[in-house]
Design an enzyme around this catalytic site. Structure first.
Site, PDB file in Angstrom:
ATOM      1  N   SER A  86      -0.499   0.927   0.584  1.00 38.75           N
ATOM      2  CA  SER A  86       0.453  -0.163   0.172  1.00 38.75           C
ATOM      3  C   SER A  86       1.573   0.543  -0.451  1.00 38.75           C
ATOM      4  CB  SER A  86      -0.191  -0.425  -1.528  1.00 38.75           C
ATOM      5  OG  SER A  86       0.593  -1.305  -2.298  1.00 38.75           O
TER       6      SER A  86
ATOM      7  N   TYR B 131      -4.345   0.578  -9.908  1.00 47.26           N
ATOM      8  CA  TYR B 131      -4.222   0.185  -8.508  1.00 47.26           C
ATOM      9  C   TYR B 131      -3.346   1.437  -7.723  1.00 47.26           C
ATOM     10  CZ  TYR B 131      -2.972  -2.887  -4.603  1.00 47.26           C
ATOM     11  OH  TYR B 131      -2.738  -3.157  -3.184  1.00 47.26           O
TER      12      TYR B 131
END
Length: 255
Positions: free
Chosen positions: A146, A159
């Site tokens: 990501s 996250y």
């Protein structure tokens, strides 16, 4: 001849978390370039519906509904695919989740769930597949990282931690397995319109911020990740290893 570098005819790809969103788009893209695909997820009904859509388009599709957050289930699920469907040539470790909360209030159970879903699954399935790839002397593993592997934003620190770990696990897999003929890389999406991000997509304030923050000036569409996956799955990337490819509209250029 040039297109043979991106031709996946005859290859078999396992894509985790592929009943919707990025995983489904990648599975569809790999299939369109000749691969047979194995869809994975925990919701059997959604998996079957996704498989039906791909089959209706003429693609070769199988379903494997094992829990990627369980090491034994991952090993057994991969072994079953290898035995009953065929050798896995390409693995896309896409399974992931998000939970937003101020860090000081972040629930411990959600922390554990994020770790299991975003990073442990990558290790469990990656290891299970690699154990079959290594004796064959070839294989492609693509981990989905990501922009949060590089960036941070309030409310998603856990996250961010898991996606940073995915990036470094990709490097570690390369360090251990490249000598056996495997190529292990990661794709790091920016902000894409997916079910995971729907609340942000629907938030005018956030979307306005994102459009100003991203040089491309917009959200990404999941189909725009397919080219990176095809490149990393085919012969074109035969000497690309341990790399994280950012597909983010340029957002990581503006740290």
């Amino acid at each position: 001849m040039a297109f043979e570098l991106f031709d996946l005819t005859g290859a078999r790809a396992l894509v985790t978390g592929s009943s919707q969103g990025i995983g489904y788009a990648l599975a569809e893209g790999l299939a369109a370039h000749g691969a047979s695909v194995v869809l994975n997820g925990r919701d059997q009904a959604k998996l079957e519906a996704a498989a039906a859509r791909l089959k209706a388009a003429g693609h070769t599709v199988s379903v494997a509904g094992f829990d990627v957050t369980d090491a034994k289930a991952a090993q057994a699920g991969v072994a079953e695919i290898e035995a009953s469907v065929g050798a896995i040539d390409i693995l896309v470790n896409n399974a992931g989740m998000q939970f937003r909360s101020p860090l000081e209030d972040f629930p411990a159970d959600k922390w554990e769930l994020l770790l299991a879903t975003n990073i442990s699954s990558t290790f469990y399935v990656g290891q299970a597949v690699a154990r079959h790839m290594i004796p064959r002397g070839r294989g492609k593993i693509i981990n989905i990282a990501s922009v949060q592997s590089e960036l941070a934003r309030p409310g998603i620190a856990p996250y961010t931690a898991t996606k940073g770990a995915v990036k470094n696990l990709t490097r570690g897999m390369c360090a251990d397995w490249a000598k056996y003929g495997l190529q292990i890389n990661a794709i790091a999406p920016g902000y894409f319109k997916t079910p995971l991000n729907q609340a942000l997509v629907d938030n005018p304030e956030f979307s306005s911020w994102l459009e100003k923050r991203t040089p491309a000036g917009r959200w990404g569409n999941v189909e725009e990740l397919v080219g990176a996956a095809i490149f990393l799955s085919g012969r074109a990337s035969s000497f690309v290893n341990g790399h994280t490819l950012y597909v983010d509209g340029g957002i990581t250029t503006c740290l």
